[in-house]
Design a protein around this motif. Structure first.
Motif, PDB file in Angstrom:
ATOM      1  N   HIS A 198      22.420  -1.665  45.490  1.00  7.19           N
ATOM      2  CA  HIS A 198      23.656  -2.441  45.562  1.00  7.19           C
ATOM      3  C   HIS A 198      24.843  -1.620  46.034  1.00  7.19           C
ATOM      4  N   ILE A 199      24.617  -0.340  46.287  1.00  8.58           N
ATOM      5  CA  ILE A 199      25.704   0.540  46.712  1.00  8.58           C
ATOM      6  C   ILE A 199      25.688   0.672  48.236  1.00  8.58           C
ATOM      7  N   ASN A 200      26.821   0.405  48.844  1.00  6.61           N
ATOM      8  CA  ASN A 200      26.959   0.517  50.299  1.00  6.61           C
ATOM      9  C   ASN A 200      27.834   1.730  50.613  1.00  6.61           C
ATOM     10  N   GLN A 201      27.229   2.777  51.161  1.00 12.69           N
ATOM     11  CA  GLN A 201      27.954   4.015  51.451  1.00 12.69           C
ATOM     12  C   GLN A 201      29.022   3.820  52.517  1.00 12.69           C
ATOM     13  N   SER A 250      35.871   1.579  48.684  1.00  7.94           N
ATOM     14  CA  SER A 250      35.786   1.438  47.234  1.00  7.94           C
ATOM     15  C   SER A 250      36.201   0.034  46.813  1.00  7.94           C
ATOM     16  N   GLU A 251      37.182  -0.541  47.535  1.00  8.94           N
ATOM     17  CA  GLU A 251      37.619  -1.901  47.248  1.00  8.94           C
ATOM     18  C   GLU A 251      36.497  -2.895  47.529  1.00  8.94           C
ATOM     19  N   GLY A 252      35.780  -2.677  48.640  1.00 11.21           N
ATOM     20  CA  GLY A 252      34.660  -3.545  48.980  1.00 11.21           C
ATOM     21  C   GLY A 252      33.552  -3.473  47.943  1.00 11.21           C
ATOM     22  N   ALA A 312      28.752 -12.499  38.935  1.00 10.44           N
ATOM     23  CA  ALA A 312      29.012 -13.936  38.836  1.00 10.44           C
ATOM     24  C   ALA A 312      27.961 -14.784  39.540  1.00 10.44           C
ATOM     25  N   CYS A 313      27.405 -14.265  40.627  1.00 13.98           N
ATOM     26  CA  CYS A 313      26.538 -15.095  41.474  1.00 13.98           C
ATOM     27  C   CYS A 313      25.085 -14.612  41.575  1.00 13.98           C
ATOM     28  N   ASN A 314      24.805 -13.387  41.160  1.00 18.38           N
ATOM     29  CA  ASN A 314      23.456 -12.811  41.190  1.00 18.38           C
ATOM     30  C   ASN A 314      22.914 -12.558  42.602  1.00 18.38           C
ATOM     31  N   GLU A 315      22.906 -13.588  43.440  1.00 19.19           N
ATOM     32  CA  GLU A 315      22.324 -13.428  44.782  1.00 19.19           C
ATOM     33  C   GLU A 315      23.408 -12.965  45.766  1.00 19.19           C
ATOM     34  N   PHE A 352      32.105  -6.477  45.606  1.00 20.22           N
ATOM     35  CA  PHE A 352      30.668  -6.746  45.589  1.00 20.22           C
ATOM     36  C   PHE A 352      30.149  -6.801  44.153  1.00 20.22           C
ATOM     37  N   ASP A 353      30.526  -5.815  43.342  1.00 14.18           N
ATOM     38  CA  ASP A 353      30.053  -5.755  41.959  1.00 14.18           C
ATOM     39  C   ASP A 353      30.504  -6.974  41.164  1.00 14.18           C
TER      40      ASP A 353
END
Length: 242
Positions: free
Chosen positions: A168-171, A175-177, A187-190, A181-182
């Motif tokens: 789930h980490i996008n290098q 940091s805001e993005g 809230a949405c899982n997918e 995402f987290d």
């Protein structure tokens, strides 16, 4: 560190976790040997679920607590002390066995409440508070064995969860993005990354700089459910940025 589990506590090689336990600094003097040194295994000298009082070198500090676990490899004893009426559940102290000058098993008086016990014994009420149990008889119950198969399954599950978290980490994202995402993932899982854009439920795209105005429908169909989902994502993004 040897592990045991029970309905009350599960001694583990890693302390802490959700629910709030505080860990104190590992104790142990440099050099010298303990006047309480023994050739017996630590697990025999400090049985799990025993209330003990230890005097430590070099200053004679006194620590009390319930023996939570022992580790032969690091030669340490792990003591757990309940902290009632606080925001954390317990305090964990790791003691270097070579620093123990004297060891005393804490005895308690059944039926006593508050104050000091007769004959130097701790009252039942004080002993329960120190151990963090409702019934001191629970400490006498045998600890159930943890099989190798169970431990291997726990390890596989922990590795799988860690791999999912890393996925789930996008290098390349800011940091805001990553923060947005987290929040959307909870809230949405997918939720997945596509480049630096976030794709939610395969329907909504959130582009940099990840503001509500940067949320849009992928297929731009604009149906009732699609618009409802889009508005919900915008609300989550707006809340995460505030």
């Amino acid at each position: 560190m040897a592990e045991s589990s029970s309905s009350r506590a599960t001694p583990q090689s890693t302390m802490g976790g959700r629910g709030g336990g505080s860990s104190s600094q590992a104790m142990g003097g440099k050099g010298g040997s303990s006047s309480y040194a023994t050739s017996h295994p630590l697990a025999d000298t400090y049985p799990v679920n025993t209330l003990v009082e230890l005097k430590l070198s070099p200053f004679g500090n006194i620590v009390r607590g319930l023996v939570y676990s022992t580790d032969e490899f690091s030669n340490t004893i792990v003591l757990k002390k309940a902290l009632p009426h606080t925001t954390v559940s317990c305090e964990v102290t790791i003691v270097n066995a070579t620093s123990v000058l004297t060891r005393k098993t804490i005895e308690y008086e059944i039926g006593g409440v508050g104050g000091g016990g007769a004959g130097g014994k701790m009252t039942e009420d004080d002993a329960r508070k120190l151990a963090g149990v409702e019934d001191l008889n629970d400490l006498k119950l045998p600890l159930s064995n943890v099989g190798r198969k169970v431990m291997e399954e726990r390890e596989r599950r922990a590795i799988r969860l860690a791999e999912e978290s890393f996925g789930h980490i996008n290098q390349r994202a800011s940091s805001e993005g990553q923060k947005i995402f987290d929040k959307l993932l909870k809230a949405c899982n997918e939720v997945v990354w596509r480049g630096e854009s976030i794709i939610v439920l395969k329907e909504i795209r959130v582009d940099p700089p990840y503001a509500p105005d940067n949320c849009s429908l992928i297929n731009n169909v604009g149906g009732g459910l699609d618009l409802h989902s889009l508005e919900r994502v915008k609300m989550i993004v707006s809340a995460a940025k505030s």
